[in-house]
Design a protein around this motif. Structure first.
Motif, PDB file in Angstrom:
ATOM      1  N   ARG A   1       0.991  -1.389   0.422  1.00  0.00           N
ATOM      2  CA  ARG A   1       0.019   0.055  -0.186  1.00  0.00           C
ATOM      3  C   ARG A   1       0.865   1.362   0.265  1.00  0.00           C
ATOM      4  NH1 ARG A   1      -4.801  -1.064   4.607  1.00  0.00           N
ATOM      5  NH2 ARG A   1      -5.568   0.588   2.908  1.00  0.00           N
TER       6      ARG A   1
ATOM      7  N   ASP B   1       0.550   3.448   1.970  1.00  0.00           N
ATOM      8  CA  ASP B   1       1.539   3.862   3.084  1.00  0.00           C
ATOM      9  C   ASP B   1       2.368   2.581   4.058  1.00  0.00           C
ATOM     10  OD1 ASP B   1      -0.734   2.682   3.463  1.00  0.00           O
ATOM     11  OD2 ASP B   1      -1.189   5.053   4.560  1.00  0.00           O
ATOM     12  N   ALA B   2       2.846   1.538   3.403  1.00  0.00           N
ATOM     13  CA  ALA B   2       3.407   0.887   3.595  1.00  0.00           C
ATOM     14  C   ALA B   2       2.161  -0.408   4.460  1.00  0.00           C
ATOM     15  CB  ALA B   2       4.401   1.182   4.259  1.00  0.00           C
ATOM     16  N   ARG B   3       0.996  -0.095   4.436  1.00  0.00           N
ATOM     17  CA  ARG B   3       0.083  -0.761   5.903  1.00  0.00           C
ATOM     18  C   ARG B   3      -0.301  -1.636   5.394  1.00  0.00           C
ATOM     19  NH1 ARG B   3      -5.477   2.363   6.204  1.00  0.00           N
ATOM     20  NH2 ARG B   3      -5.029   3.285   4.038  1.00  0.00           N
TER      21      ARG B   3
END
Lengths: 333, 312
Positions: free
Chosen positions: B22, B24-26
């Motif tokens: 994602r 934002d790296a979620r």
């Protein structure tokens, strides 16, 4: 990893801080009254004491001295000058102005910015750069395929949307300012052009520290264009990219043309997974710096990235505590 | 604002990857952190405010009103209002309808009954979305959950038995004695029902990109999603509504005609974008929610418990 973290809203602290400020106010006023009595032969330094310094809020009296010219962010009633925004008082010779803490980006000539095409018009594009007005990019201010110094022809006008269309992100520079403060842009350098292979994130423009170069090659195979307007482009580093080619001089005409077709391409290259993960991590680092109001410089971004490597999953960086830790490490660097 | 083709391509390829990356790296089942406050509106029985990191904000007030001779279906009224969007446009209506049905199906209406035959509390749940960038359903649902969690109703002191003669409900003046809506005690404990606490329902909007399902999608993720799923969660299991929506356009201010057209298109066939994988996908969403929702409920419960007793 917490799936959902909920931060409790804490009531704003109100007591002591307020008191300190009001004391400071009364001091400043006393000083003003005093200096009014003996204002015959003051030098500039003494006059500076006549003016409220530092942070001001809207409606705060800046000075009662009529000698000052009133600039942006001020208004006057009679001889008194007040602040119309929350910001910092700055003095340029006899000109008083208040530079706002927050607010839209104000373009300046030479700023390296990232913008998005909003509108294709007659011989020009309109570009959103996050300023009060849309900026203008004239057809004459871009490099077109087939030689840099080629004359723009009617056929070029007809296929403007083929070069840049609505929604496209461009990497550009403010060439001049119009009377109303809107900017005219140009992309007449091989460094500038259409952006691809990455993502855009935005931070408040006030946090961008102006530097010699706004294109950085970061560790982890990531390049970034930190627009002065707070729009930051993170993308895969690629060999001999037009972003970073500023210092190479031996470009043949063929290479130029090749790079220009590349400049207007919409197609991404193959981006490896590790680079995509690093881009996401950098995006979180930028957001961590912005959330803690840390000015953004290349060194700090790299420091933040290195500090973030403590967290194996970059997804943990969206937590408030993690952001604070990262920002603290970045400042210390 | 449209995205450039290169951005859309980058986002889609990242989100389609296995495992998904994602922006934002979620993780796929990770929410963005939220700010929450409860009981901040003194004129309501319960209220909550939720703020997300992308600037979305929603406030919810729950007001209870005594009504006479009303049908069970009328005891909950959910009204979602979205700033900048007309009340009668499809988006707020969709949200109101989804939440109203869900809460009605989840609550034991004995909780709201005051006397055996005539009087009951009617709950007016008013949500106001002050700002949003992504599809506001998650935001509204979380806020309503917290508001219902802290809703308190005054204690009934008159008799609950009005089968023989008319009885007008009288309440205790002491707010200290008020009962929590979700608590164990039921106002008119007449039906002999067990005193069990109630967990308000939640509803999630999930974005589907390729074979990946993402909770709490951001605006960017929604823009490149194939479709969106709305799934309810009440009493520890996935429940109705299960709806398919077009998140790619629903998040923005789409014109009513466009939205209703897409709605009907989507209702015609789940296979529209899915090329026959819909069943597998729904199963995947089901198991994702079964794992994720309990943790969300636990996080919200923890927040609500902290606040408990700190009334006004």
């Amino acid at each position: 990893m917490a799936i959902l973290t909920i931060q409790k809203a804490t009531p704003r602290e109100e007591e002591d801080v307020e008191m300190v400020y009001s004391d400071a106010d009364s001091d400043a006023e006393e000083q003003m009254v005093m200096s009014d009595d003996e204002n015959e032969d003051m030098d500039d330094n003494a006059q500076a004491a006549n003016v409220a310094a530092g942070l001001v809020t809207p409606g705060k009296l800046i000075t009662e001295d009529p000698i000052w010219m009133r600039g942006h962010g001020t208004y006057s009633v009679g001889n008194k000058t007040f602040s119309s925004t929350a910001g910092v008082v700055t003095k340029t010779n006899k000109l008083l102005s208040v530079v706002p803490l927050r607010g839209r980006y104000q373009p300046q000539i030479g700023d390296h910015v990232v913008g998005r095409i909003v509108d294709v018009g007659v011989k020009r594009w309109r570009v959103d750069i996050g300023a009060k007005q849309l900026a203008v990019l004239q057809l004459g201010s871009v490099n077109l395929p087939g030689g840099i110094l080629r004359r723009k022809q009617e056929s070029d006008e007809l296929q403007m949307r083929g070069f840049l269309k609505e929604g496209d992100l461009i990497n550009t520079e403010v060439q001049s300012l119009y009377q109303d403060g809107s900017a005219a842009l140009h992309t007449r350098s091989l460094r500038y052009g259409k952006l691809r292979n990455g993502v855009l994130i935005t931070v408040p423009s006030a946090l961008i520290v102006r530097a010699k170069s706004h294109v950085h090659q970061l560790p982890g195979g990531v390049d970034t264009v930190v627009g002065v307007n707070g729009w930051i482009w993170l993308c895969m580093a690629w060999a001999n990219s037009h972003l970073t080619r500023e210092n190479t001089t031996s470009i043949t005409r063929l290479e130029e043309e090749a790079s220009l077709t590349e400049t207007y391409s919409d197609k991404n290259e193959d981006i490896p997974r590790s680079v995509r993960e690093n881009i996401a991590r950098y995006a979180n680092c930028f957001k961590a710096l912005a959330a803690n109001e840390v000015g953004i410089t290349e060194d700090r971004v790299i420091a933040a990235y290195e500090a973030s490597l403590v967290y194996p999953s970059a997804g943990d960086l969206i937590d408030k505590e993690a952001k604070e830790i990262i920002a603290a490490k970045a400042i210390a660097a | 604002m449209p995205f450039s083709p290169a951005e859309i391509d980058y986002l889609r390829k990242s989100l389609q990857a296995t495992p998904t990356i994602r922006p934002d790296a979620r993780e796929p089942n990770q929410f963005r952190p939220v700010d929450a406050a409860q009981n901040f509106l003194p004129a309501t029985n319960g209220s909550a405010r939720i703020r997300t990191s992308d600037g979305g904000e929603c406030i919810v007030g729950v007001k209870a009103k005594v009504v006479k001779n009303s049908s069970v279906d009328e005891l909950i009224a959910v009204e979602v209002d979205i700033d900048d969007i007309r009340d009668d446009s499809p988006l707020p209506k969709l949200l109101s309808a989804v939440l109203q049905t869900l809460i009605l199906s989840s609550i034991d209406t004995n909780r709201l009954r005051l006397t055996r035959s005539n009087y009951a509390f009617k709950l007016h749940i008013d949500a106001l979305v002050l700002s949003h960038t992504s599809f506001p359903l998650n935001l509204v649902s979380l806020a309503i959950f917290l508001a219902l969690k802290c809703t308190r109703l005054p204690l009934l002191v008159s008799s609950a038995n009005d089968e023989e003669h008319e009885e007008v409900p009288v309440f205790s003046d002491d707010w200290e004695e008020s009962l929590a809506l979700c608590g164990g005690e039921i106002l008119a404990n007449n039906s002999g029902s067990e005193a069990i606490s109630w967990t308000p329902p939640l509803v999630f909007s999930l974005a589907v990109v390729g074979n990946n399902i993402l909770v709490d999608p951001t605006h960017e993720e929604e823009s490149v999603s194939d479709l969106g799923l709305i799934m309810g969660w009440c009493n520890g299991q996935v429940c109705a509504p299960l709806r398919i929506i077009d998140l790619a356009s629903a998040g923005g201010n789409v014109s009513p005609e466009q939205l209703s057209q897409q709605q009907s298109m989507l209702e015609q066939g789940i296979d529209l974008n899915m090329k026959g994988t819909s069943r597998k996908l729904i199963m995947k969403a089901y198991s994702l929610l079964t794992n994720t929702a309990p943790e969300v409920v636990a996080a919200l419960d923890a927040t609500a418990d902290e606040e408990d007793g700190a009334l006004f």
